[in-house]
Design a protein around this motif. Structure first.
Motif, PDB file in Angstrom:
ATOM      1  N   ALA A  65       0.828  -1.206   0.000  1.00  0.00           N
ATOM      2  CA  ALA A  65       0.000   0.000   0.000  1.00  0.00           C
ATOM      3  C   ALA A  65       0.864   1.259   0.000  1.00  0.00           C
ATOM      4  O   ALA A  65       0.644   2.183  -0.797  1.00  0.00           O
ATOM      5  N   THR A  66       1.838   1.317   0.888  1.00  0.00           N
ATOM      6  CA  THR A  66       2.665   2.515   1.005  1.00  0.00           C
ATOM      7  C   THR A  66       3.537   2.713  -0.229  1.00  0.00           C
ATOM      8  O   THR A  66       3.676   3.834  -0.739  1.00  0.00           O
ATOM      9  N   GLY A 108      -1.139   0.177  13.615  1.00  0.00           N
ATOM     10  CA  GLY A 108      -0.764   0.735  12.321  1.00  0.00           C
ATOM     11  C   GLY A 108       0.614   1.377  12.357  1.00  0.00           C
ATOM     12  O   GLY A 108       0.941   2.133  13.279  1.00  0.00           O
ATOM     13  N   ASP A 109       1.418   1.078  11.356  1.00  0.00           N
ATOM     14  CA  ASP A 109       2.774   1.638  11.287  1.00  0.00           C
ATOM     15  C   ASP A 109       3.155   1.959   9.844  1.00  0.00           C
ATOM     16  O   ASP A 109       4.317   1.886   9.465  1.00  0.00           O
ATOM     17  N   ALA A 110       2.167   2.330   9.036  1.00  0.00           N
ATOM     18  CA  ALA A 110       2.418   2.557   7.611  1.00  0.00           C
ATOM     19  C   ALA A 110       3.466   3.635   7.379  1.00  0.00           C
ATOM     20  O   ALA A 110       4.271   3.540   6.446  1.00  0.00           O
ATOM     21  N   ALA A 111       3.476   4.667   8.212  1.00  0.00           N
ATOM     22  CA  ALA A 111       4.391   5.795   7.980  1.00  0.00           C
ATOM     23  C   ALA A 111       5.846   5.348   7.948  1.00  0.00           C
ATOM     24  O   ALA A 111       6.635   5.829   7.122  1.00  0.00           O
ATOM     25  N   MET A 112       6.213   4.434   8.824  1.00  0.00           N
ATOM     26  CA  MET A 112       7.624   4.058   8.931  1.00  0.00           C
ATOM     27  C   MET A 112       8.140   3.326   7.688  1.00  0.00           C
ATOM     28  O   MET A 112       9.346   3.193   7.502  1.00  0.00           O
ATOM     29  N   TYR A 113       7.238   2.874   6.815  1.00  0.00           N
ATOM     30  CA  TYR A 113       7.668   2.163   5.611  1.00  0.00           C
ATOM     31  C   TYR A 113       8.249   3.109   4.557  1.00  0.00           C
ATOM     32  O   TYR A 113       9.000   2.668   3.680  1.00  0.00           O
ATOM     33  N   VAL A 114       7.876   4.384   4.607  1.00  0.00           N
ATOM     34  CA  VAL A 114       8.280   5.291   3.531  1.00  0.00           C
ATOM     35  C   VAL A 114       8.856   6.619   4.019  1.00  0.00           C
ATOM     36  O   VAL A 114       9.244   7.464   3.207  1.00  0.00           O
ATOM     37  N   THR A 115       8.911   6.854   5.327  1.00  0.00           N
ATOM     38  CA  THR A 115       9.433   8.119   5.817  1.00  0.00           C
ATOM     39  C   THR A 115       9.913   7.976   7.254  1.00  0.00           C
ATOM     40  O   THR A 115       9.448   7.093   7.988  1.00  0.00           O
ATOM     41  N   ASP A 116      10.830   8.869   7.634  1.00  0.00           N
ATOM     42  CA  ASP A 116      11.269   8.907   9.035  1.00  0.00           C
ATOM     43  C   ASP A 116      10.622  10.071   9.777  1.00  0.00           C
ATOM     44  O   ASP A 116      10.968  10.365  10.919  1.00  0.00           O
ATOM     45  N   GLN A 117       9.661  10.743   9.124  1.00  0.00           N
ATOM     46  CA  GLN A 117       8.955  11.843   9.778  1.00  0.00           C
ATOM     47  C   GLN A 117       8.015  11.302  10.857  1.00  0.00           C
ATOM     48  O   GLN A 117       7.403  10.253  10.685  1.00  0.00           O
ATOM     49  N   LYS A 118       7.911  12.036  11.939  1.00  0.00           N
ATOM     50  CA  LYS A 118       6.995  11.683  13.009  1.00  0.00           C
ATOM     51  C   LYS A 118       5.679  12.427  12.803  1.00  0.00           C
ATOM     52  O   LYS A 118       5.678  13.653  12.689  1.00  0.00           O
ATOM     53  N   MET A 135      -1.897  15.430   7.920  1.00  0.00           N
ATOM     54  CA  MET A 135      -1.173  14.370   7.222  1.00  0.00           C
ATOM     55  C   MET A 135       0.311  14.686   7.098  1.00  0.00           C
ATOM     56  O   MET A 135       0.723  15.844   7.113  1.00  0.00           O
ATOM     57  N   ILE A 136       1.114  13.646   6.971  1.00  0.00           N
ATOM     58  CA  ILE A 136       2.534  13.788   6.654  1.00  0.00           C
ATOM     59  C   ILE A 136       2.666  13.934   5.140  1.00  0.00           C
ATOM     60  O   ILE A 136       2.084  13.155   4.381  1.00  0.00           O
ATOM     61  N   GLU A 137       3.442  14.907   4.693  1.00  0.00           N
ATOM     62  CA  GLU A 137       3.757  14.992   3.266  1.00  0.00           C
ATOM     63  C   GLU A 137       5.015  14.169   3.025  1.00  0.00           C
ATOM     64  O   GLU A 137       6.133  14.625   3.235  1.00  0.00           O
ATOM     65  N   VAL A 138       4.807  12.942   2.600  1.00  0.00           N
ATOM     66  CA  VAL A 138       5.913  12.005   2.410  1.00  0.00           C
ATOM     67  C   VAL A 138       6.783  12.443   1.240  1.00  0.00           C
ATOM     68  O   VAL A 138       8.013  12.373   1.285  1.00  0.00           O
ATOM     69  N   ALA A 139       6.139  12.882   0.180  1.00  0.00           N
ATOM     70  CA  ALA A 139       6.803  13.336  -1.043  1.00  0.00           C
ATOM     71  C   ALA A 139       5.827  14.267  -1.748  1.00  0.00           C
ATOM     72  O   ALA A 139       4.646  14.298  -1.411  1.00  0.00           O
ATOM     73  N   SER A 151      14.410  -2.020   2.316  1.00  0.00           N
ATOM     74  CA  SER A 151      13.486  -0.899   2.161  1.00  0.00           C
ATOM     75  C   SER A 151      12.743  -0.611   3.459  1.00  0.00           C
ATOM     76  O   SER A 151      12.643   0.546   3.897  1.00  0.00           O
ATOM     77  N   VAL A 152      12.233  -1.659   4.093  1.00  0.00           N
ATOM     78  CA  VAL A 152      11.473  -1.493   5.332  1.00  0.00           C
ATOM     79  C   VAL A 152      12.372  -0.992   6.457  1.00  0.00           C
ATOM     80  O   VAL A 152      12.008  -0.070   7.204  1.00  0.00           O
ATOM     81  N   ASN A 153      13.546  -1.578   6.572  1.00  0.00           N
ATOM     82  CA  ASN A 153      14.448  -1.202   7.662  1.00  0.00           C
ATOM     83  C   ASN A 153      14.928   0.242   7.550  1.00  0.00           C
ATOM     84  O   ASN A 153      15.154   0.914   8.566  1.00  0.00           O
ATOM     85  N   GLN A 154      15.062   0.734   6.329  1.00  0.00           N
ATOM     86  CA  GLN A 154      15.547   2.094   6.124  1.00  0.00           C
ATOM     87  C   GLN A 154      14.412   3.108   6.016  1.00  0.00           C
ATOM     88  O   GLN A 154      14.664   4.320   5.970  1.00  0.00           O
ATOM     89  N   GLY A 155      13.167   2.614   5.960  1.00  0.00           N
ATOM     90  CA  GLY A 155      12.039   3.517   5.783  1.00  0.00           C
ATOM     91  C   GLY A 155      12.104   4.256   4.467  1.00  0.00           C
ATOM     92  O   GLY A 155      11.710   5.420   4.354  1.00  0.00           O
ATOM     93  N   GLU A 156      12.586   3.565   3.444  1.00  0.00           N
ATOM     94  CA  GLU A 156      12.816   4.160   2.140  1.00  0.00           C
ATOM     95  C   GLU A 156      11.964   3.442   1.097  1.00  0.00           C
ATOM     96  O   GLU A 156      11.966   2.201   1.035  1.00  0.00           O
ATOM     97  N   PRO A 157      11.200   4.150   0.271  1.00  0.00           N
ATOM     98  CA  PRO A 157      10.417   3.483  -0.775  1.00  0.00           C
ATOM     99  C   PRO A 157      11.311   2.623  -1.651  1.00  0.00           C
ATOM    100  O   PRO A 157      12.402   3.047  -2.055  1.00  0.00           O
TER     101      PRO A 157
END
Length: 383
Positions: free
Chosen positions: A145-146, A170-180, A204-208, A338-344
């Motif tokens: 999803a992310t 829910g922890d979707a944010a950590m999959y694509v960003t390090d923003q809190k 909302m967080i603006e991931v990109a 990808s998951v460990n780094q929180g990077e798409p």
């Protein structure tokens, strides 16, 4: 936009309906009957976006406030002979959006509706709601999803909202960003009376660029603050302001989680080719069938797919009685990084087979209807 007109006069109700219907706008307008014993009529079935209350008696303001508290997604328009400052203040406190005097002209009524549409986020953009759900824990639905949301925004330039509806963990944010996240779904629901496009975006967080994410509650105890009617209101505003609304539904089946399924243009159960996953996928699809969902909007995504798997995709389709939408190949090390780094993954590993699969999914979803394939996907999007 769904509008319900309530009046104790059938003639007045039809006149108001004609005023709105004559514009040719995409409005779903229904007429109901209000009486002295039930001045607000009955809100049954699908909750409308706007309720027009004709010949409203100021004595019924408390009943109206009860309605707006129960259904915060409703915007009332009141037509009344009392336009005193005292009544206007009471109406504002009761959640009334517009007060029109006496017998309003068609232009006045249309203007009120237009102002509400702007407040709700402007004219609908016909955004698509995509609901991804895990058939069983560990399916990879949140990862898909992310990362799909990121590809739709980054590759296709789409405005994408991702809503994390996994209320407990829910922890979707950590999959694509390090923003809190400064806010989350529960906090938005606690202030649902403030909901509009600006308020939702601010939470909302603006991931990109073009990709915004509404995080799940940070405390599982706050999941009780999220109601089905809140989710419906949030999805309506998101749909009107984003090209795609991706919902990570989680695994629970209740009134809250069913709301995005009800509203979704497409539902993607995420499954792996093992018997426990297939058994749960079959149960989930049976629930969808029992709820009357057209199977044309249900597409299976097989994650961590191996070509030499003992169980084939054909076995899956035959057992589950649903069609395959896409397979995503197994690439454990790259996905883990990808998951460990929180990077798409599409940014971390552009040539990964998983990235290729995500791009193919995004290409299919972002394609114009007339350019899409002639399968069930194009038929679904050809409104």
């Amino acid at each position: 936009m769904k509008i319900r007109i309530l009046s104790d006069s059938h003639e007045n109700a039809e006149r108001l309906r004609a005023s709105l219907a004559g514009t040719g706008s995409s409005m779903d307008i229904a007429v109901g009957h209000a009486t002295s014993s039930e001045p607000l009529g009955a809100v049954n079935g699908t909750v409308p976006d706007i309720v027009v209350l004709d010949a409203f008696d100021p004595a019924d303001i408390a009943a109206l406030e009860t309605l707006t508290l129960r259904f915060p997604q409703i915007d009332p328009i009141v037509i009344t002979g009392d336009t005193s400052s005292d009544f206007l203040l009471r109406a504002l406190r009761a959640g009334v959006r517009e007060v029109l005097p006496g017998t309003p002209t068609p232009e006045a009524l249309l203007g009120a509706v237009a102002r509400i549409r702007v407040k709700r986020g402007g004219a609908p953009t016909d955004g698509k709601i995509l609901a991804l759900t895990s058939c069983k824990g560990g399916s990879g639905a949140t990862f898909l999803a992310t990362n799909l949301a990121w590809v739709l925004a980054a590759t296709h330039g789409k405005r994408v909202a991702l809503i994390d509806l996994n209320l407990q963990f829910g922890d979707a944010a950590m999959y694509v960003t390090d923003q809190k996240p400064a806010s989350n779904l529960a906090l938005v629901c606690q202030q649902i009376h403030r909901l509009d496009a600006a308020f939702l975006t601010s939470a909302m967080i603006e991931v990109a660029p073009g990709f915004h994410l509404l995080a799940a509650p940070d405390d599982p105890a706050h999941s009780i603050d999220v109601k089905a009617e809140h989710v419906e209101a949030i999805l309506k505003v998101a749909r009107a302001n984003f090209d795609f609304v991706v919902v990570d539904v989680g695994r629970s089946l209740d009134a809250v989680s069913l709301q995005p399924f009800d509203m979704a243009d497409m539902i993607f159960p995420v499954v792996q080719l093992t018997l426990p996953f297939i058994r749960e996928a079959k149960r989930l699809v049976e629930v969808f069938v029992s709820l009357g969902y057209p199977m044309s909007k249900v597409g299976l995504i097989v994650n961590r797919h191996l070509k030499n798997s003992e169980i084939s995709v054909a076995d899956l389709e035959r057992t589950v009685q649903a069609k395959l939408f896409k397979t995503v190949p197994n690439s454990y090390d790259t996905v883990a990084a990808s998951v460990n780094q929180g990077e798409p993954i599409a940014r971390l590993a552009k040539n990964s087979p998983v990235t290729k699969a995500l791009r193919e999914i995004a290409d299919s979803l972002a394609a114009e209807p007339e350019k899409a394939s002639r399968g069930w996907l194009s038929r679904l999007f050809a409104h």
